[in-house]
Design an enzyme around this catalytic site. Structure first.
Site, PDB file in Angstrom:
ATOM      1  N   GLU A  35      31.670  -1.426  16.489  1.00  0.00           N
ATOM      2  CA  GLU A  35      30.409  -1.273  17.194  1.00  0.00           C
ATOM      3  C   GLU A  35      29.447  -2.309  16.629  1.00  0.00           C
ATOM      4  O   GLU A  35      29.657  -2.823  15.519  1.00  0.00           O
ATOM      5  CB  GLU A  35      29.845   0.138  16.962  1.00  0.00           C
ATOM      6  CG  GLU A  35      30.669   1.238  17.605  1.00  0.00           C
ATOM      7  CD  GLU A  35      30.803   1.044  19.105  1.00  0.00           C
ATOM      8  OE1 GLU A  35      29.805   1.130  19.829  1.00  0.00           O
ATOM      9  OE2 GLU A  35      31.945   0.765  19.553  1.00  0.00           O
TER      10      GLU A  35
ATOM     11  N   LEU B  75      42.341   1.167  27.713  1.00  0.00           N
ATOM     12  CA  LEU B  75      43.473   2.085  27.917  1.00  0.00           C
ATOM     13  C   LEU B  75      43.083   3.196  28.890  1.00  0.00           C
ATOM     14  O   LEU B  75      41.990   3.733  28.806  1.00  0.00           O
ATOM     15  CB  LEU B  75      43.856   2.781  26.600  1.00  0.00           C
ATOM     16  CG  LEU B  75      44.534   1.998  25.504  1.00  0.00           C
ATOM     17  CD1 LEU B  75      44.854   2.960  24.358  1.00  0.00           C
ATOM     18  CD2 LEU B  75      45.801   1.338  26.024  1.00  0.00           C
TER      19      LEU B  75
ATOM     20  N   ASP C  61      31.545   7.094  15.948  1.00  0.00           N
ATOM     21  CA  ASP C  61      32.169   6.609  17.174  1.00  0.00           C
ATOM     22  C   ASP C  61      33.343   7.507  17.601  1.00  0.00           C
ATOM     23  O   ASP C  61      33.486   7.853  18.770  1.00  0.00           O
ATOM     24  CB  ASP C  61      32.636   5.164  16.947  1.00  0.00           C
ATOM     25  CG  ASP C  61      33.220   4.559  18.191  1.00  0.00           C
ATOM     26  OD1 ASP C  61      32.445   4.323  19.149  1.00  0.00           O
ATOM     27  OD2 ASP C  61      34.444   4.337  18.223  1.00  0.00           O
TER      28      ASP C  61
ATOM     29  N   LYS D 165      33.828  10.030  20.874  1.00  0.00           N
ATOM     30  CA  LYS D 165      34.976   9.967  21.789  1.00  0.00           C
ATOM     31  C   LYS D 165      35.650  11.327  21.949  1.00  0.00           C
ATOM     32  O   LYS D 165      35.992  11.727  23.065  1.00  0.00           O
ATOM     33  CB  LYS D 165      35.982   8.928  21.287  1.00  0.00           C
ATOM     34  CG  LYS D 165      35.456   7.502  21.476  1.00  0.00           C
ATOM     35  CD  LYS D 165      36.311   6.490  20.741  1.00  0.00           C
ATOM     36  CE  LYS D 165      35.826   5.071  20.970  1.00  0.00           C
ATOM     37  NZ  LYS D 165      36.394   4.118  20.034  1.00  0.00           N
TER      38      LYS D 165
ATOM     39  N   GLY E  51      38.248  -4.110  21.321  1.00  0.00           N
ATOM     40  CA  GLY E  51      38.305  -5.557  21.512  1.00  0.00           C
ATOM     41  C   GLY E  51      37.642  -5.943  22.811  1.00  0.00           C
ATOM     42  O   GLY E  51      37.665  -5.198  23.784  1.00  0.00           O
TER      43      GLY E  51
ATOM     44  N   ALA F 138      38.891   2.096  24.947  1.00  0.00           N
ATOM     45  CA  ALA F 138      38.572   0.829  25.623  1.00  0.00           C
ATOM     46  C   ALA F 138      39.305   0.761  26.963  1.00  0.00           C
ATOM     47  O   ALA F 138      39.227   1.715  27.748  1.00  0.00           O
ATOM     48  CB  ALA F 138      38.884  -0.360  24.726  1.00  0.00           C
TER      49      ALA F 138
ATOM     50  N   THR G 175      25.073  -2.524  27.186  1.00  0.00           N
ATOM     51  CA  THR G 175      24.221  -2.496  26.002  1.00  0.00           C
ATOM     52  C   THR G 175      24.693  -1.365  25.113  1.00  0.00           C
ATOM     53  O   THR G 175      25.293  -0.408  25.585  1.00  0.00           O
ATOM     54  CB  THR G 175      22.743  -2.228  26.371  1.00  0.00           C
ATOM     55  OG1 THR G 175      22.637  -0.900  26.901  1.00  0.00           O
ATOM     56  CG2 THR G 175      22.245  -3.221  27.386  1.00  0.00           C
TER      57      THR G 175
ATOM     58  N   GLU H 214      35.587   4.792  31.886  1.00  0.00           N
ATOM     59  CA  GLU H 214      36.910   4.835  31.259  1.00  0.00           C
ATOM     60  C   GLU H 214      36.909   4.166  29.887  1.00  0.00           C
ATOM     61  O   GLU H 214      37.594   4.600  28.957  1.00  0.00           O
ATOM     62  CB  GLU H 214      37.929   4.160  32.186  1.00  0.00           C
ATOM     63  CG  GLU H 214      39.330   4.016  31.633  1.00  0.00           C
ATOM     64  CD  GLU H 214      39.986   5.331  31.236  1.00  0.00           C
ATOM     65  OE1 GLU H 214      39.947   5.626  30.019  1.00  0.00           O
ATOM     66  OE2 GLU H 214      40.516   6.058  32.102  1.00  0.00           O
TER      67      GLU H 214
ATOM     68  N   ALA I 131      20.718  -9.489  32.416  1.00  0.00           N
ATOM     69  CA  ALA I 131      19.704  -9.419  31.374  1.00  0.00           C
ATOM     70  C   ALA I 131      20.331  -9.209  30.018  1.00  0.00           C
ATOM     71  O   ALA I 131      21.388  -8.598  29.894  1.00  0.00           O
ATOM     72  CB  ALA I 131      18.736  -8.264  31.650  1.00  0.00           C
TER      73      ALA I 131
HETATM   74  N1  LIG Z   1      33.784  -3.690  21.162  1.00  0.00           N
HETATM   75  C1  LIG Z   1      34.533  -2.853  21.764  1.00  0.00           C
HETATM   76  O1  LIG Z   1      35.762  -2.871  21.663  1.00  0.00           O
HETATM   77  C2  LIG Z   1      33.953  -1.803  22.657  1.00  0.00           C
HETATM   78  C3  LIG Z   1      34.819  -0.921  23.289  1.00  0.00           C
HETATM   79  C4  LIG Z   1      34.302   0.082  24.109  1.00  0.00           C
HETATM   80  C5  LIG Z   1      32.932   0.158  24.291  1.00  0.00           C
HETATM   81  N2  LIG Z   1      32.086  -0.716  23.699  1.00  0.00           N
HETATM   82  C6  LIG Z   1      30.675  -0.594  23.970  1.00  0.00           C
HETATM   83  O2  LIG Z   1      30.210  -1.753  24.646  1.00  0.00           O
HETATM   84  C7  LIG Z   1      28.805  -1.829  24.516  1.00  0.00           C
HETATM   85  C8  LIG Z   1      28.417  -3.278  24.231  1.00  0.00           C
HETATM   86  O3  LIG Z   1      28.909  -3.668  22.976  1.00  0.00           O
HETATM   87  P1  LIG Z   1      28.785  -5.168  22.475  1.00  0.00           P
HETATM   88  O4  LIG Z   1      29.696  -5.299  21.338  1.00  0.00           O
HETATM   89  O5  LIG Z   1      28.930  -6.089  23.615  1.00  0.00           O
HETATM   90  O6  LIG Z   1      27.275  -5.218  21.942  1.00  0.00           O
HETATM   91  P2  LIG Z   1      26.425  -6.522  21.588  1.00  0.00           P
HETATM   92  O7  LIG Z   1      25.475  -6.120  20.544  1.00  0.00           O
HETATM   93  O8  LIG Z   1      27.313  -7.686  21.370  1.00  0.00           O
HETATM   94  O9  LIG Z   1      25.659  -6.826  22.956  1.00  0.00           O
HETATM   95  C9  LIG Z   1      24.667  -6.003  23.456  1.00  0.00           C
HETATM   96  C10 LIG Z   1      23.898  -6.729  24.542  1.00  0.00           C
HETATM   97  O10 LIG Z   1      22.949  -5.846  25.093  1.00  0.00           O
HETATM   98  C11 LIG Z   1      21.674  -6.440  25.090  1.00  0.00           C
HETATM   99  N3  LIG Z   1      20.691  -5.367  24.981  1.00  0.00           N
HETATM  100  C12 LIG Z   1      20.539  -4.466  24.003  1.00  0.00           C
HETATM  101  N4  LIG Z   1      19.553  -3.625  24.311  1.00  0.00           N
HETATM  102  C13 LIG Z   1      19.077  -4.003  25.494  1.00  0.00           C
HETATM  103  C14 LIG Z   1      18.041  -3.546  26.336  1.00  0.00           C
HETATM  104  N5  LIG Z   1      17.316  -2.476  26.001  1.00  0.00           N
HETATM  105  N6  LIG Z   1      17.811  -4.180  27.492  1.00  0.00           N
HETATM  106  C15 LIG Z   1      18.547  -5.237  27.834  1.00  0.00           C
HETATM  107  N7  LIG Z   1      19.537  -5.711  27.105  1.00  0.00           N
HETATM  108  C16 LIG Z   1      19.803  -5.111  25.930  1.00  0.00           C
HETATM  109  C17 LIG Z   1      21.703  -7.380  23.931  1.00  0.00           C
HETATM  110  O11 LIG Z   1      20.719  -8.395  24.070  1.00  0.00           O
HETATM  111  C18 LIG Z   1      23.121  -7.931  24.071  1.00  0.00           C
HETATM  112  O12 LIG Z   1      23.125  -8.910  25.093  1.00  0.00           O
HETATM  113  C19 LIG Z   1      28.434  -0.825  23.430  1.00  0.00           C
HETATM  114  O13 LIG Z   1      27.895   0.317  24.064  1.00  0.00           O
HETATM  115  C20 LIG Z   1      29.768  -0.476  22.787  1.00  0.00           C
HETATM  116  O14 LIG Z   1      29.787   0.816  22.283  1.00  0.00           O
HETATM  117  C21 LIG Z   1      32.599  -1.704  22.884  1.00  0.00           C
HETATM  118  N1  LIG Z   2      34.158   0.281  18.050  1.00  0.00           N
HETATM  119  C1  LIG Z   2      35.052   0.935  18.919  1.00  0.00           C
HETATM  120  C2  LIG Z   2      35.225   0.169  20.158  1.00  0.00           C
HETATM  121  C3  LIG Z   2      36.017   0.880  21.201  1.00  0.00           C
HETATM  122  O1  LIG Z   2      35.293   1.954  21.721  1.00  0.00           O
HETATM  123  C4  LIG Z   2      36.371   1.094  18.189  1.00  0.00           C
HETATM  124  O2  LIG Z   2      36.541   0.489  17.162  1.00  0.00           O
HETATM  125  O3  LIG Z   2      37.226   1.828  18.661  1.00  0.00           O
HETATM  126 NA    NA Z   3      39.860   4.021  28.246  1.00  0.00          NA
END
Ligand SMILES: NC(=O)c1ccc[n+]([C@@H]2O[C@H](COP(=O)([O-])OP(=O)(O)OC[C@H]3O[C@@H](n4cnc5c(N)ncnc54)[C@H](O)[C@@H]3O)[C@@H](O)[C@H]2O)c1
Ligand SMILES: N[C@@H](CCO)C(=O)O
Ligand code: NA
Length: 820
Positions: free
Chosen positions: A668, A614, A679, A683, A799, A612, A556, A607, A505
């Site tokens: 983010e 790591l 953020d 952490k 990333g 990320a 999400t 984790e 979804a």
């Molecule tokens: N970018 C990074 O390096 C990184 C690293 C660690 C953690 N994260 C975490 O990963 C998660 C996802 O980040 P992203 O960059 O992929 O976000 P994004 O905005 O690209 O994608 C989010 C997705 O979730 C869906 N979504 C949002 N709310 C929803 C709901 N209520 N029901 C169903 N679907 C829903 C959106 O439609 C989309 O498909 C975040 O929690 C972020 O903190 C990201």
């Molecule tokens: N936005 C986060 C992603 C990893 O959690 C960062 O820049 O570190």
């Molecule tokens: Na980690």
């Protein structure tokens, strides 16, 4: 000599009879002698009973039903028998049907249907089918004749289920077969009494006939031809991966049939079993299937479990109280009373404390059973020595069956661990000392999941299936999906793990497929047919599907799914998520999720919340588990901020760099979470909690990094507008630090008092944080053991690829946990 038996479906239509004939013709050509027992055409026996009941109740419509019965047989004849031979066949059948009509008229006039008449009525089914088949075989060049078993099978006169006189019967059969060498097509189910009256052999009658003939003729084998591929490991309608067994023992077959595998009913096969005659269950509609062999031996020694059976609906009754302890005769009274009341017990357990006896009955017997016990133990209950009878419903019995589990440790452990990991709690257990069967009582709603999980554990040890629910298909979710796509083949062939994405979804659409979505498609294609989505609906559906070996992957941002974690875990579904909100929200909720996972014995993994992909949280947990004490944590915990300050150099615009970081997938979804320090604060809070400090979000001190206007901007676009205005400010700070030979870093620390701070610091060239590049994170753990030289973890900390890979690894970890 072999005896073959064909059931009702096998002879249920002209087309099916042709199929039977081709099997028999092959036997004839191979020169192997066979005797053939047949049932009535499918549905006919029931109609004969019904037509009798209608006649007896004065219901004239019995006549139309009789016409119906007639039509079934005449149609078969017209389709099978060549025109020039038809009249003879039809004439015989008409004669029989006229007899039947006369008998029914008698029943109609007398308004009486005795068991004796019912036996005569029912005998017509087999008499008709065997005659038609014999005629057809003869026409097709297989010399065959009908044998009306009433001529040889002698019984007493107990109508509706007569007892066979084996001495007379056996000699009549041997004599008959010595004098007749054509292939005999024998009426199953029917027999006759000494005085020549028609009798029937009761439930499973045709199987019984086959056993009687097989025993009398010293048959080498009895083949039971049915419409499925023999005996299967479990019910294929519930477990799609069920498969046919090659071999099992009589006893195993007995246990399986007791629990609802309807292929054979061994009690009726006793005459053959006594003589050690092999049975083979074959499929009329798939003759190339060699059949399931049933003999005295179990065979397949390396299979401790041969089948998993179940009874879907049962009730448990418990009798308990101090009055039961050490008092002989209690169970005799209990069971005696129930037996007199006609209540049959399906399973019984009593702990050695003798404080209670629990047994299972059919739900239809539950109320009656309770009443009987209350009457029997009225006095004891009145005096409080016996507690009120407890009845529980909506339960199922599930049993693993196999002779080879005898004296083999670990089989029951496997059963219990698989149920445990899937969150199925056991209400009662029974195992006989024959060790042929371990039965457990579970909630009915878990039966499907349990059967599938157990089948996988016991029969597909070289193949495991993980059911993955993916919420969020944005940057991380979609990257994860692509990684799984690339890796699916390897996991399947090298690791014997099938990843089934059973639900997916985004915020607009959701889609489910129990057998797995096609992940070779793009996410848009996968979701194309989806229904309107939100996190609650998704989770509701996931819980309702109640699949074995399930994992929920939350990709999400935000809270909408996070609120549901506790409930998901309590429903025994493991979670892996990069979403940090659950672990960095209120302490109460963090602890609740931890407790829920522990309580249900499922995994809650995150984790990727810090650094990320790591390994940060894992090593920290390992330090604590092994008794180390964390003294200090220092870290560059934001990939985004790391990238910004590592790259920021004279002549660059800070706001442009932020845009780049967003494009590179570091930030983010709202970059202010990164730049505002939120953020990083999340952490360090998570690390603090993992290190054992019970901190709330408000306990983390974040020294402001962004001007207030940036934080207040209404949208991400507005934020960038504000950020441009702050470019000079950032440039000034950078230049000042550079002048001192230092670099700017956003550093998170946790000290020994449990104080967590996030601040912008200028670090000198000898500091480990000085030399970071790209989106590198660095975490420095100082502990009792890592004291003079701290433990340092460094690498890309943001990333899409590395984050998705971290989540992927956790999916596999959960898979290994669930399936082994
Ligand atoms: N970018 C990074 O390096 C990184 C690293 C660690 C953690 N994260 C975490 O990963 C998660 C996802 O980040 P992203 O960059 O992929 O976000 P994004 O905005 O690209 O994608 C989010 C997705 O979730 C869906 N979504 C949002 N709310 C929803 C709901 N209520 N029901 C169903 N679907 C829903 C959106 O439609 C989309 O498909 C975040 O929690 C972020 O903190 C990201
Ligand atoms: N936005 C986060 C992603 C990893 O959690 C960062 O820049 O570190
Ligand atoms: Na980690």
């Amino acid at each position: 000599m072999k005896v073959l038996k064909f059931g009702g479906t096998s002879v249920g239509s002209a087309k099916n009879i042709q199929q039977v004939a081709s099997i028999l013709s092959d036997y004839q050509q191979s020169g192997q002698r066979v005797a053939v027992v047949v049932s009535a055409m499918s549905g006919i026996t029931n109609k004969l009973i019904e037509v009798g009941n209608r006649a007896a109740s004065g219901d004239e419509t019995y006549k139309s039903l009789l016409k119906d019965i007639e039509a079934t047989h005449l149609t078969a004849i017209r389709e099978l028998i060549e025109v020039r031979r038809q009249s003879k066949t039809i004439a015989f059948v008409k004669l029989l049907l006229n007899d039947l009509e006369d008998i029914l008229r008698g029943i109609f006039l007398l308004r009486e249907l005795s068991l004796r008449s019912l036996d005569i009525l029912q005998s017509f089914g087999e008499r008709l089918s065997s005659f038609i088949i014999a005629e057809y075989l003869s026409q097709e060049g297989v010399p065959a004749a009908q044998l009306d078993a009433r001529a040889v099978v002698r019984t007493n006169s107990v109508f509706g289920g007569a007892k066979v006189d084996f001495v007379t019967t056996n000699s009549a059969i041997t004599k008959y077969f010595a004098e007749n060498d054509k292939m005999q097509i024998i009426t199953g189910f029917v027999a006759s009494s000494e005085s020549g009256e028609t009798t029937t052999l009761g439930r499973g009658g045709s199987d019984y006939s086959a056993a009687i003939f097989g025993a009398a003729l010293n048959a080498k084998e009895i083949e039971i031809w049915t419409d499925v591929d023999g005996v299967m490991t479990t019910d294929p309608r519930v477990v799609p991966t069920a498969f046919s067994l090659q071999q099992l023992s009589y006893e195993e077959a007995m246990e399986m049939s007791h629990f609802g595998a309807k292929v054979i009913y061994p009690p009726t096969l006793q005459p053959a079993i006594k003589k050690n005659i092999a049975l083979r269950i074959r499929n009329t509609f798939n003759p190339s299937f060699p059949g399931t062999l049933v003999t005295a031996k179990s065979g397949q020694e390396d299979w401790p479990v041969k089948g998993i059976s179940s009874i879907k609906e049962i009730s448990l009754i418990t009798l308990s109280g101090s009055g039961l302890i050490g008092v002989p005769g209690v169970s005799s009274r209990l069971f005696g009373a129930l037996a007199r009341g006609g209540v049959s017990m399906i399973l019984i357990t009593q702990a050695s404390s003798e404080h209670s006896i629990t047994f299972a009955v059919a739900p239809s017997d539950a109320v009656k059973g309770k009443k009987i016990i209350e009457e029997e133990f009225f006095n004891e209950m009145a005096s409080g020595k016996v507690n009120p009878v407890e009845v529980e419903g909506n339960l199922s019995i599930l049993a693993i069956i196999g002779e080879n589990m005898k004296e083999r440790p670990g089989v029951a452990a496997k059963l219990f661990s698989a149920l445990g990991k899937n969150g199925v709690s056991i209400s009662a257990i029974a195992q006989g000392s024959s060790e042929l069967n371990v039965s457990v009582v579970i909630e009915q709603k878990h039966l499907y999941k349990s059967l599938n999980a157990l089948h996988e554990i016991f029969f597909l040890s070289d193949m495991a299936e993980l059911n993955v629910f993916m919420l969020g298909l944005g940057l991380i979710g979609n990257t994860l999906l692509n990684q799984m796509k690339d890796q699916a083949e390897y996991l399947l062939t090298e690791r014997n793990l099938r990843l089934n994405i059973v639900g997916a979804a985004n915020s607009k659409k959701m889609i489910f497929n129990e057998t797995g979505l096609d992940i070779s498609l793009s996410k848009e294609e996968i979701l194309a047919e989806g229904e309107a989505s939100n996190a609650e609906l998704f989770v509701e559906k996931m819980i309702e599907m109640n699949l074995p070996n399930s994992v929920f992957v939350d990709c999400t941002p935000g809270e909408s799914a996070v609120k549901l974690y506790e409930n998901i875990l309590l429903n025994s579904i493991s979670i892996t998520t990069p979403n940090k909100i659950a672990n960095s929200g209120t302490l109460e909720y963090y602890l609740k999720c931890q407790a829920a996972a522990k309580r249900r014995g499922v995994k809650f993994l995150y984790e990727t919340n810090v650094g990320a992909g790591l390994p940060v949280i894992g090593p920290l947990q390992d330090l604590r588990r092994s008794g180390d004490k964390i003294i200090k944590i220092e870290g560059i915990l934001s990939g985004t901020l790391s990238y910004l300050f590592n790259t920021f150099a004279a002549g660059m615009k800070f706001s442009e760099l932020v845009k780049q970081a967003k494009e590179m997938g570091y930030t983010e979804p709202d970059p202010r979470d990164d730049l505002g320090g939120v953020d990083v604060a999340r952490k360090i809070l998570i690390l603090a909690r993992e290190a054992g400090y019970h901190l709330e979000p408000s306990d983390v001190v974040v020294e402001p990094i962004l001007p207030q206007a940036c934080l207040d901007a209404a949208s991400v676009d507005d934020f960038f507008v504000e950020l441009e205005k702050a470019n000079d400010l950032f440039e000034k700070q950078r230049a000042e630090a550079e002048a001192e030979g230092k670099a700017l870093r956003i550093v998170a620390t946790l000290d020994e008092e449990g104080k967590a701070v996030v601040s912008l610091q200028a670090v000198g060239s000898t500091h480990p944080f000085y030399g970071l590049v790209g989106s590198d994170n660095m975490v420095v753990f100082t502990s009792r053991r890592y004291f003079s030289e701290p433990l340092v973890i460094r690498g890309p900390g943001a990333g899409a690829e590395v984050t998705a890979a971290g989540v992927f690894a956790e999916i596999i970890t959960i898979g290994n946990f669930l399936i082994n």
